[in-house]
Motif scaffolding. Structure first.
Motif, PDB file in Angstrom:
ATOM      1  N   GLU A 215      12.827 -35.162  -0.004  1.00 45.61           N
ATOM      2  CA  GLU A 215      12.088 -35.272  -1.264  1.00 45.61           C
ATOM      3  C   GLU A 215      12.265 -36.656  -1.889  1.00 45.61           C
ATOM      4  O   GLU A 215      11.289 -37.277  -2.334  1.00 45.61           O
ATOM      5  CB  GLU A 215      12.571 -34.203  -2.238  1.00 45.61           C
ATOM      6  CG  GLU A 215      11.971 -34.342  -3.640  1.00 45.61           C
ATOM      7  CD  GLU A 215      12.644 -33.436  -4.650  1.00 45.61           C
ATOM      8  OE1 GLU A 215      12.837 -33.877  -5.797  1.00 45.61           O
ATOM      9  OE2 GLU A 215      12.979 -32.291  -4.287  1.00 45.61           O
TER      10      GLU A 215
ATOM     11  N   LEU B  49       9.311 -39.525  -2.588  1.00 47.19           N
ATOM     12  CA  LEU B  49       8.876 -39.755  -3.973  1.00 47.19           C
ATOM     13  C   LEU B  49       9.434 -41.026  -4.601  1.00 47.19           C
ATOM     14  O   LEU B  49       8.896 -41.501  -5.612  1.00 47.19           O
ATOM     15  CB  LEU B  49       9.270 -38.555  -4.846  1.00 47.19           C
ATOM     16  CG  LEU B  49       8.615 -37.219  -4.488  1.00 47.19           C
ATOM     17  CD1 LEU B  49       9.149 -36.115  -5.400  1.00 47.19           C
ATOM     18  CD2 LEU B  49       7.097 -37.314  -4.603  1.00 47.19           C
ATOM     19  N   GLU B  50      10.504 -41.585  -4.042  1.00 50.16           N
ATOM     20  CA  GLU B  50      11.134 -42.770  -4.623  1.00 50.16           C
ATOM     21  C   GLU B  50      11.067 -43.927  -3.628  1.00 50.16           C
ATOM     22  O   GLU B  50      11.577 -43.810  -2.513  1.00 50.16           O
ATOM     23  CB  GLU B  50      12.603 -42.484  -4.984  1.00 50.16           C
ATOM     24  CG  GLU B  50      12.821 -41.214  -5.792  1.00 50.16           C
ATOM     25  CD  GLU B  50      12.481 -41.378  -7.255  1.00 50.16           C
ATOM     26  OE1 GLU B  50      12.132 -42.518  -7.642  1.00 50.16           O
ATOM     27  OE2 GLU B  50      12.559 -40.394  -7.997  1.00 50.16           O
TER      28      GLU B  50
ATOM     29  N   THR C 191      18.532 -40.783  -8.387  1.00 46.81           N
ATOM     30  CA  THR C 191      17.988 -39.422  -8.354  1.00 46.81           C
ATOM     31  C   THR C 191      18.889 -38.493  -7.561  1.00 46.81           C
ATOM     32  O   THR C 191      19.141 -37.348  -7.962  1.00 46.81           O
ATOM     33  CB  THR C 191      16.575 -39.436  -7.735  1.00 46.81           C
ATOM     34  OG1 THR C 191      15.725 -40.284  -8.509  1.00 46.81           O
ATOM     35  CG2 THR C 191      15.986 -38.030  -7.693  1.00 46.81           C
TER      36      THR C 191
ATOM     37  N   TYR D 176      20.797 -35.058  -9.144  1.00 50.20           N
ATOM     38  CA  TYR D 176      20.711 -33.697  -8.609  1.00 50.20           C
ATOM     39  C   TYR D 176      22.089 -33.160  -8.219  1.00 50.20           C
ATOM     40  O   TYR D 176      22.456 -32.032  -8.550  1.00 50.20           O
ATOM     41  CB  TYR D 176      19.792 -33.666  -7.388  1.00 50.20           C
ATOM     42  CG  TYR D 176      18.311 -33.676  -7.709  1.00 50.20           C
ATOM     43  CD1 TYR D 176      17.793 -32.872  -8.719  1.00 50.20           C
ATOM     44  CD2 TYR D 176      17.423 -34.472  -6.973  1.00 50.20           C
ATOM     45  CE1 TYR D 176      16.436 -32.875  -9.005  1.00 50.20           C
ATOM     46  CE2 TYR D 176      16.063 -34.474  -7.250  1.00 50.20           C
ATOM     47  CZ  TYR D 176      15.575 -33.674  -8.267  1.00 50.20           C
ATOM     48  OH  TYR D 176      14.231 -33.673  -8.539  1.00 50.20           O
TER      49      TYR D 176
ATOM     50  N   LEU E 133      13.824 -36.255 -14.816  1.00 51.91           N
ATOM     51  CA  LEU E 133      13.244 -35.415 -13.768  1.00 51.91           C
ATOM     52  C   LEU E 133      12.697 -34.121 -14.358  1.00 51.91           C
ATOM     53  O   LEU E 133      11.667 -33.603 -13.902  1.00 51.91           O
ATOM     54  CB  LEU E 133      14.305 -35.101 -12.706  1.00 51.91           C
ATOM     55  CG  LEU E 133      14.800 -36.304 -11.892  1.00 51.91           C
ATOM     56  CD1 LEU E 133      16.032 -35.922 -11.081  1.00 51.91           C
ATOM     57  CD2 LEU E 133      13.700 -36.823 -10.973  1.00 51.91           C
TER      58      LEU E 133
ATOM     59  N   THR F  87       9.309 -34.817 -16.045  1.00 53.82           N
ATOM     60  CA  THR F  87       8.196 -34.918 -15.094  1.00 53.82           C
ATOM     61  C   THR F  87       7.973 -33.605 -14.339  1.00 53.82           C
ATOM     62  O   THR F  87       7.115 -33.535 -13.466  1.00 53.82           O
ATOM     63  CB  THR F  87       8.438 -36.046 -14.079  1.00 53.82           C
ATOM     64  OG1 THR F  87       9.668 -35.801 -13.381  1.00 53.82           O
ATOM     65  CG2 THR F  87       8.526 -37.390 -14.781  1.00 53.82           C
ATOM     66  N   ARG F  88       8.755 -32.583 -14.664  1.00 53.74           N
ATOM     67  CA  ARG F  88       8.620 -31.242 -14.093  1.00 53.74           C
ATOM     68  C   ARG F  88       8.759 -31.236 -12.568  1.00 53.74           C
ATOM     69  O   ARG F  88       7.977 -30.588 -11.869  1.00 53.74           O
ATOM     70  CB  ARG F  88       7.298 -30.605 -14.511  1.00 53.74           C
ATOM     71  CG  ARG F  88       7.209 -30.321 -15.994  1.00 53.74           C
ATOM     72  CD  ARG F  88       6.066 -29.382 -16.323  1.00 53.74           C
ATOM     73  NE  ARG F  88       6.058 -29.028 -17.733  1.00 53.74           N
ATOM     74  CZ  ARG F  88       5.266 -28.090 -18.267  1.00 53.74           C
ATOM     75  NH1 ARG F  88       4.432 -27.420 -17.487  1.00 53.74           N
ATOM     76  NH2 ARG F  88       5.325 -27.816 -19.546  1.00 53.74           N
ATOM     77  N   ARG F  89       9.736 -31.956 -12.074  1.00 54.88           N
ATOM     78  CA  ARG F  89      10.034 -31.868 -10.653  1.00 54.88           C
ATOM     79  C   ARG F  89      10.493 -30.437 -10.337  1.00 54.88           C
ATOM     80  O   ARG F  89      11.381 -29.905 -11.034  1.00 54.88           O
ATOM     81  CB  ARG F  89      11.144 -32.852 -10.275  1.00 54.88           C
ATOM     82  CG  ARG F  89      10.765 -34.318 -10.348  1.00 54.88           C
ATOM     83  CD  ARG F  89      10.142 -34.798  -9.044  1.00 54.88           C
ATOM     84  NE  ARG F  89       9.947 -36.250  -9.079  1.00 54.88           N
ATOM     85  CZ  ARG F  89      10.807 -37.125  -8.582  1.00 54.88           C
ATOM     86  NH1 ARG F  89      11.916 -36.703  -7.996  1.00 54.88           N
ATOM     87  NH2 ARG F  89      10.549 -38.421  -8.648  1.00 54.88           N
TER      88      ARG F  89
ATOM     89  N   ARG G  76      12.501 -29.154  -8.184  1.00 55.52           N
ATOM     90  CA  ARG G  76      13.932 -29.003  -7.960  1.00 55.52           C
ATOM     91  C   ARG G  76      14.678 -29.006  -9.304  1.00 55.52           C
ATOM     92  O   ARG G  76      15.595 -28.208  -9.521  1.00 55.52           O
ATOM     93  CB  ARG G  76      14.452 -30.113  -7.057  1.00 55.52           C
ATOM     94  CG  ARG G  76      15.897 -29.895  -6.593  1.00 55.52           C
ATOM     95  CD  ARG G  76      16.340 -31.022  -5.667  1.00 55.52           C
ATOM     96  NE  ARG G  76      15.454 -31.188  -4.531  1.00 55.52           N
ATOM     97  CZ  ARG G  76      15.519 -30.452  -3.413  1.00 55.52           C
ATOM     98  NH1 ARG G  76      16.446 -29.526  -3.291  1.00 55.52           N
ATOM     99  NH2 ARG G  76      14.674 -30.671  -2.427  1.00 55.52           N
ATOM    100  N   ALA G  77      14.301 -29.909 -10.188  1.00 54.80           N
ATOM    101  CA  ALA G  77      14.943 -29.973 -11.497  1.00 54.80           C
ATOM    102  C   ALA G  77      14.682 -28.687 -12.292  1.00 54.80           C
ATOM    103  O   ALA G  77      15.570 -28.170 -12.973  1.00 54.80           O
ATOM    104  CB  ALA G  77      14.453 -31.190 -12.272  1.00 54.80           C
TER     105      ALA G  77
ATOM    106  N   TRP H 233      10.142 -22.714  -3.140  1.00 54.87           N
ATOM    107  CA  TRP H 233      10.915 -22.618  -4.369  1.00 54.87           C
ATOM    108  C   TRP H 233      11.055 -21.206  -4.915  1.00 54.87           C
ATOM    109  O   TRP H 233      12.040 -20.904  -5.594  1.00 54.87           O
ATOM    110  CB  TRP H 233      10.300 -23.531  -5.446  1.00 54.87           C
ATOM    111  CG  TRP H 233      10.494 -24.962  -5.094  1.00 54.87           C
ATOM    112  CD1 TRP H 233       9.555 -25.841  -4.652  1.00 54.87           C
ATOM    113  CD2 TRP H 233      11.738 -25.664  -5.092  1.00 54.87           C
ATOM    114  NE1 TRP H 233      10.118 -27.053  -4.377  1.00 54.87           N
ATOM    115  CE2 TRP H 233      11.468 -26.986  -4.643  1.00 54.87           C
ATOM    116  CE3 TRP H 233      13.042 -25.334  -5.422  1.00 54.87           C
ATOM    117  CZ2 TRP H 233      12.463 -27.946  -4.515  1.00 54.87           C
ATOM    118  CZ3 TRP H 233      14.035 -26.276  -5.301  1.00 54.87           C
ATOM    119  CH2 TRP H 233      13.735 -27.568  -4.851  1.00 54.87           C
TER     120      TRP H 233
END
Length: 493
Positions: free
Chosen positions: A296, A300-301, A310, A314, A347, A350-352, A354-355, A397
């Motif tokens: 991920e 994304l990064e 990041t 996590y 995070l 931005t509604r990731r 995983r977060a 998820w």
């Protein structure tokens, strides 16, 4: 001499500009002057017009009293002077409140009595020492000149009384007015700088602001724009993180004085010792929340530094979950709000997925504290809200959300260990083991060293000052009395 140009005077300006006798640009829905000063404009809210009439505003009184039933039901209007960099709120003394009447004095006596007899007991979980400090020492400090701390105590007390009498509009106004006054003076003190004389009061006020932010959510209506937005659905309680991050910023910036405080240190030491496993190599209960994190992050990064930040955000958040999961009855889950990194909060913003899954598990942990009035129902409400953001057909998820969902919906006062996933009998042993490895003060020491390093870098003091100021701005937005207008005019049934 050329003739003087004619000038046509407009009568269409907003009421506030007319009262200040300045030119209004008549921009709708909010004129330029009101936008500049961060105040309400009757273009945007026509119902405010009557409350902005100059003739209705008496001379300031000498005490910050709550409204009487005969005054406007509107909360204090936020205001920022043009020469300040902080969004300070106008002190209730400058608002159309009643004079120092018998009813307002009785309200203050009622609030301080309720605080010292009942509310103070709810600020500490499983800590008699901390409870005594909140009951006796903190009020004495507040009444020795720390007006913003005194107002914070009254605001929290009013909020607690509202829990038992949600329809009482006097308590609604008192809660908002005293917190507005708190934010105004607290922000002014921060802008002047933290020093030895005000460090304790600023820390305690920051803690009460965080408490108020958390507890206020129980009064939010589904149609008020807080728990649920009509267009976007469930809204995350990011204000909780902003407020508790504010406590962390104040502590780190003033630890050189707080480390010797007989008030602050016992409160901090009453928290269970952080004993985190950041290696990720041991089998931990929430380890599945980190599955696939590397793929991920890489996708994304782009920046290597961003990837590492990041990753650490996590890993640290999950480590705190694992630690709190083993000792939830001590109040350990509350530490999560202040200890997670700023990157983790970003995070969430931005509604990731995983977060969000980590946050759902966090709220599941709060189920063990459901008996505390300001946390009652939080686990069920917030977990169900977060789950509504996911697709049940999401094979990645949805399975990871089953634990917080099962816990949030569990009926019963005591969750069995086999449902919770931890052995309650081992809780005391774990606490004793953690105490030998240091206490929460050790965590603060490390944080303070980081802030000290920032100060020693070029531009460090300015960066530190900005960090504290930004935190206060987040706290101010969190408890913006004007944003809570719907809560005043439409109380929770």
């Amino acid at each position: 001499m050329p003739p003087r140009r004619s000038h046509k005077k407009s009568r269409a300006g907003c009421r506030r500009c007319k009262a200040r006798k300045i030119k209004c640009d008549e921009v709708h829905p909010r004129c330029g002057n009101c936008t500049k000063h961060g105040v309400a404009c009757d273009f945007e809210h026509p119902g405010l017009a009557d409350s902005l009439t100059p003739a209705e505003t008496p001379r300031p009184s000498t005490s910050s009293n709550c409204d009487s039933p005969s005054t406007s039901t509107l909360p204090p209007t936020p205001c920022m002077d043009s020469d300040t960099s902080l969004p300070l709120y106008r002190n209730p003394e400058t608002l159309p409140l009643t004079a120092n009447t018998k009813s307002s004095r009785m309200m203050e006596l009622k609030l301080i009595h309720h605080y010292t007899t009942i509310t103070c007991e709810t600020l500490a979980i499983s800590s008699p020492v901390s409870e005594r400090i909140w009951r006796n020492t903190v009020p004495n400090l507040a009444f020795s000149g720390a007006n913003f701390l005194a107002d914070a105590l009254l605001a929290v007390s009013a909020l607690h009384l509202r829990y038992h009498s949600p329809q009482d509009q006097e308590l609604v106004r008192a809660s908002h007015s005293y917190m507005a006054s708190t934010l105004s003076e607290y922000g002014a003190s921060l802008s002047k700088g933290i020093n030895e004389s005000n460090a304790e009061a600023l820390f305690l006020t920051a803690a009460l602001i965080a408490f108020q932010s958390t507890a206020s959510r129980i009064f939010s209506r589904d149609d008020s724009g807080d728990l649920k937005d009509r267009s976007d659905g469930y809204v995350l309680p990011l204000s909780w993180f902003h407020s508790f991050q504010g406590v962390k910023a104040v502590v780190a910036a003033s630890w050189q004085w707080l480390r010797h405080s007989g008030i602050v240190v016992p409160i901090i030491e009453s928290q269970p010792a952080l004993n985190l496993d950041l290696s990720g190599q041991n089998a931990n209960f929430f380890g599945h929340l980190l599955d696939g994190v590397e793929d991920e992050i890489i996708s994304l990064e782009d920046d290597l530094d961003a990837q590492e930040t990041t990753r650490q955000a996590y890993q640290h958040a999950v480590a705190v979950l694992d630690w709190a999961h083993k000792i939830p009855h001590t109040g350990a889950p509350l530490v999560f709000l202040a200890t997670v990194s700023r990157r983790f909060v970003e995070l969430l913003e931005t509604r990731r997925p995983r977060a969000l899954a980590i946050l759902a598990s966090y709220f599941g942990l709060l189920k063990c504290l459901d008996s505390v009035w300001w946390l009652k129902g939080v686990a069920r409400r917030e977990v169900m809200g977060i789950i509504s953001l996911f697709d049940p057909d999401d094979e990645e998820w949805w399975p990871r959300l089953q634990w917080p969902l099962r816990i949030a919906l569990y009926e019963g006062d005591v969750i069995p260990p086999n449902v919770w996933g931890a052995d309650w009998a081992a809780e005391t042993a774990l606490l004793e083991e953690a105490s030998h490895n240091g206490n929460f003060v050790s965590h603060i020491e490390l944080l303070s060293q980081m802030f000290t390093a920032m100060q020693n870098m070029p531009g460090g003091p300015a960066a530190l000052d900005v960090a504290v100021r930004q935190t206060f701005m987040s706290q101010s937005r969190t408890l913006n009395p004007y944003a809570l207008m719907n809560d005043v005019t439409h109380p929770t049934p």
